[in-house]
Structures are given as C-alpha cells and as structure tokens.
Write a protein that holds these residues in place. Sequence first.
Motif: not given
Length: 65
Positions: A49-54, A56-59
């Motif tokens: 979740f930390q990686i996905l949050w960081q 999030n602008n990408f996806y």
Amino acid sequence: MKKFIITESQARMLLEKSMSKDEIKDVVDSKEFEKKVKTITGDVIKKLFQILWQKNNFYDNEIRK
C-alpha cells in the motif's frame, strides 16, 4: 550481493532431510508460527500500500481516462 533462489521442491527436500513430518507439523501448527506468518503478511501488505500510494499519480491518470 548475489541472490539465491530456492524452489519449493528444494525447500521441501531440505526440510524432509532435517526434520521428520511430525516435527514439521508441530512447527506449522504452533501459535508462534502463526504469529510470525501474520506479522510477515501484514508487513508485506503495508509495504504494498505504501508503494501504491507513492505511485498513485502514475496509475490514477490512466484510470480516469
């Protein structure tokens, strides 16, 4: 540092050589083992979740299109 990858069959063979099936069952069925698995699983999900949050602008931009 060189990484060493072990397959499931290799791990199974190593366990069978060092421990009997009854000993393996005792370890897997123990509360300590269950706690450790939960801790590791929780850490992995937290990191995901930390990686996905960081990222999030990408996806997020792709999802909104």
